[in-house]
Structure formats: structure tokens, C-alpha cells
Design a protein around this motif. Structure first.
Motif, PDB file in Angstrom:
ATOM      1  N   ALA A  77     -73.249  -6.919  20.276  1.00 11.87           N
ATOM      2  CA  ALA A  77     -72.114  -6.002  20.425  1.00 11.87           C
ATOM      3  C   ALA A  77     -72.457  -4.670  19.757  1.00 11.87           C
ATOM      4  O   ALA A  77     -73.081  -4.659  18.684  1.00 11.87           O
ATOM      5  N   PRO A  78     -72.072  -3.532  20.354  1.00 15.98           N
ATOM      6  CA  PRO A  78     -72.371  -2.228  19.744  1.00 15.98           C
ATOM      7  C   PRO A  78     -71.891  -2.109  18.296  1.00 15.98           C
ATOM      8  O   PRO A  78     -72.592  -1.550  17.457  1.00 15.98           O
ATOM      9  N   ALA A  79     -70.727  -2.657  17.993  1.00 17.96           N
ATOM     10  CA  ALA A  79     -70.182  -2.558  16.635  1.00 17.96           C
ATOM     11  C   ALA A  79     -70.983  -3.383  15.622  1.00 17.96           C
ATOM     12  O   ALA A  79     -70.862  -3.156  14.423  1.00 17.96           O
ATOM     13  N   SER A  80     -71.817  -4.301  16.101  1.00 21.23           N
ATOM     14  CA  SER A  80     -72.592  -5.141  15.186  1.00 21.23           C
ATOM     15  C   SER A  80     -73.910  -4.487  14.757  1.00 21.23           C
ATOM     16  O   SER A  80     -74.572  -4.981  13.846  1.00 21.23           O
ATOM     17  N   ILE A  81     -74.285  -3.393  15.387  1.00 20.92           N
ATOM     18  CA  ILE A  81     -75.524  -2.694  15.042  1.00 20.92           C
ATOM     19  C   ILE A  81     -75.341  -2.020  13.686  1.00 20.92           C
ATOM     20  O   ILE A  81     -74.355  -1.324  13.454  1.00 20.92           O
ATOM     21  N   ARG A  82     -76.276  -2.226  12.776  1.00 18.44           N
ATOM     22  CA  ARG A  82     -76.224  -1.610  11.448  1.00 18.44           C
ATOM     23  C   ARG A  82     -77.510  -0.837  11.223  1.00 18.44           C
ATOM     24  O   ARG A  82     -78.592  -1.269  11.612  1.00 18.44           O
ATOM     25  N   GLU A  86     -83.770   5.582   5.026  1.00 16.11           N
ATOM     26  CA  GLU A  86     -84.813   5.744   4.018  1.00 16.11           C
ATOM     27  C   GLU A  86     -84.479   6.961   3.162  1.00 16.11           C
ATOM     28  O   GLU A  86     -83.558   7.712   3.457  1.00 16.11           O
ATOM     29  N   ALA A  87     -85.252   7.158   2.115  1.00 16.55           N
ATOM     30  CA  ALA A  87     -84.997   8.247   1.173  1.00 16.55           C
ATOM     31  C   ALA A  87     -84.902   9.606   1.862  1.00 16.55           C
ATOM     32  O   ALA A  87     -84.066  10.435   1.502  1.00 16.55           O
ATOM     33  N   ALA A  88     -85.718   9.838   2.867  1.00 12.26           N
ATOM     34  CA  ALA A  88     -85.708  11.122   3.572  1.00 12.26           C
ATOM     35  C   ALA A  88     -84.646  11.158   4.669  1.00 12.26           C
ATOM     36  O   ALA A  88     -84.550  12.132   5.403  1.00 12.26           O
ATOM     37  N   GLY A  89     -83.850  10.083   4.795  1.00 14.02           N
ATOM     38  CA  GLY A  89     -82.776  10.045   5.775  1.00 14.02           C
ATOM     39  C   GLY A  89     -83.162   9.464   7.125  1.00 14.02           C
ATOM     40  O   GLY A  89     -82.344   9.415   8.036  1.00 14.02           O
ATOM     41  N   LYS A  90     -84.403   8.992   7.271  1.00 14.81           N
ATOM     42  CA  LYS A  90     -84.831   8.408   8.542  1.00 14.81           C
ATOM     43  C   LYS A  90     -84.121   7.075   8.754  1.00 14.81           C
ATOM     44  O   LYS A  90     -84.166   6.198   7.899  1.00 14.81           O
ATOM     45  N   PRO A  91     -83.458   6.916   9.907  1.00 13.74           N
ATOM     46  CA  PRO A  91     -82.727   5.662  10.141  1.00 13.74           C
ATOM     47  C   PRO A  91     -83.633   4.532  10.626  1.00 13.74           C
ATOM     48  O   PRO A  91     -84.646   4.762  11.268  1.00 13.74           O
ATOM     49  N   ARG A  92     -83.264   3.335  10.268  1.00 15.09           N
ATOM     50  CA  ARG A  92     -83.912   2.105  10.731  1.00 15.09           C
ATOM     51  C   ARG A  92     -82.806   1.118  11.089  1.00 15.09           C
ATOM     52  O   ARG A  92     -81.721   1.164  10.511  1.00 15.09           O
ATOM     53  N   LEU A  93     -83.108   0.214  12.005  1.00 19.73           N
ATOM     54  CA  LEU A  93     -82.159  -0.856  12.281  1.00 19.73           C
ATOM     55  C   LEU A  93     -82.149  -1.793  11.090  1.00 19.73           C
ATOM     56  O   LEU A  93     -83.206  -2.265  10.658  1.00 19.73           O
ATOM     57  N   ASP A  94     -81.000  -2.058  10.545  1.00 17.49           N
ATOM     58  CA  ASP A  94     -80.886  -2.966   9.406  1.00 17.49           C
ATOM     59  C   ASP A  94     -81.057  -4.393   9.917  1.00 17.49           C
ATOM     60  O   ASP A  94     -80.474  -4.776  10.919  1.00 17.49           O
ATOM     61  N   GLY A  95     -81.868  -5.164   9.206  1.00 10.71           N
ATOM     62  CA  GLY A  95     -82.071  -6.563   9.579  1.00 10.71           C
ATOM     63  C   GLY A  95     -83.158  -6.774  10.606  1.00 10.71           C
ATOM     64  O   GLY A  95     -83.342  -7.865  11.098  1.00 10.71           O
ATOM     65  N   HIS A  96     -83.883  -5.719  10.959  1.00 12.56           N
ATOM     66  CA  HIS A  96     -84.984  -5.849  11.899  1.00 12.56           C
ATOM     67  C   HIS A  96     -86.260  -5.326  11.250  1.00 12.56           C
ATOM     68  O   HIS A  96     -86.274  -4.218  10.727  1.00 12.56           O
ATOM     69  N   ALA A  97     -87.286  -6.128  11.292  1.00 12.60           N
ATOM     70  CA  ALA A  97     -88.584  -5.695  10.772  1.00 12.60           C
ATOM     71  C   ALA A  97     -89.191  -4.686  11.731  1.00 12.60           C
ATOM     72  O   ALA A  97     -88.900  -4.696  12.936  1.00 12.60           O
ATOM     73  N   GLU A  98     -90.032  -3.823  11.217  1.00  6.90           N
ATOM     74  CA  GLU A  98     -90.712  -2.866  12.079  1.00  6.90           C
ATOM     75  C   GLU A  98     -91.513  -3.627  13.119  1.00  6.90           C
ATOM     76  O   GLU A  98     -92.154  -4.623  12.843  1.00  6.90           O
ATOM     77  N   GLY A  99     -91.415  -3.178  14.355  1.00  5.52           N
ATOM     78  CA  GLY A  99     -92.101  -3.851  15.448  1.00  5.52           C
ATOM     79  C   GLY A  99     -91.211  -4.798  16.218  1.00  5.52           C
ATOM     80  O   GLY A  99     -91.553  -5.269  17.264  1.00  5.52           O
TER      81      GLY A  99
END
Length: 100
Positions: A77-82, A86-99
Motif C-alpha cells: 500500500a502507498p501509505a506503508s512505504i517508509r 542519510e546525513a546529507a538528506g539522501k532518501p532510502r527506502l526504510d526496511g530495504h537493503a541496498e539492491g
């Protein structure tokens, strides 16, 4: 068109694949309100820091579009995306490893 449906099925992206998406950030007020319902409290806070209503509305639509695309790719669900930042403000998907 963000207030329409995106024809997208869940599939793994190849390591060498890049997708580029675009959307109109101008939508009717009712659509903007519906899209805003998928945003987190933090995102609403960021949106409310915009001085002009037009910029606030565009932020809401852009973030909702991002959530919609990611949710469809991840079958969530779109609302479940977190996101985490990072320190410089770069966003990452929370709960997902890189790759992932």
C-alpha cells in the motif's frame, strides 16, 4: 496522470535497469486531498513548510506519485512505504537493503 491508475505490475528490476517516470503535478483539489492521505506526518510537515499553496500542492502530488510507483513495484500500500534519510538528506527506502 497521477489521479488515474498506473498500469504497472510487480516485477524485479534488473541490476542494470533504470526507469524514468513523469507526472503532471497539477491536479484538481479533490485529487490532491486524496493523494495527501498517503503521506506520513513527516511529509505533511515538509509540505506545510512551503510558503505558497501551489508549491505545497506540487510537493504532495510528487511524493504521492513516488509512493504509488514504489508501492506497485513492491506490491504494498502507498501509505506503508517508509523513507529514512542519510546525513546529507539522501532518501532510502526504510526496511530495504541496498539492491532490493
Amino acid at each position: 496522470m497521477i489521479h488515474g491508475r498506473i498500469a504497472l505490475t510487480r516485477r524485479a528490476l534488473r541490476e542494470d535497469e533504470v526507469q524514468v517516470w513523469s507526472a503532471s503535478l497539477t491536479v484538481p483539489p479533490a485529487a490532491s486531498a486524496r493523494l495527501g492521505a498517503t503521506l506520513t506526518e513527516d511529509e505533511h510537515g515538509r509540505a506545510n513548510r512551503f510558503v505558497f499553496d501551489q508549491h505545497r500542492a506540487r510537493f504532495v502530488v510528487a511524493r504521492a506519485f513516488l509512493r504509488d510507483v514504489l508501492a506497485r513495484l513492491l506490491d504494498r500500500a502507498p501509505a506503508s512505504i517508509r523513507f529514512r534519510y542519510e546525513a546529507a538528506g539522501k532518501p532510502r527506502l526504510d526496511g530495504h537493503a541496498e539492491g532490493d
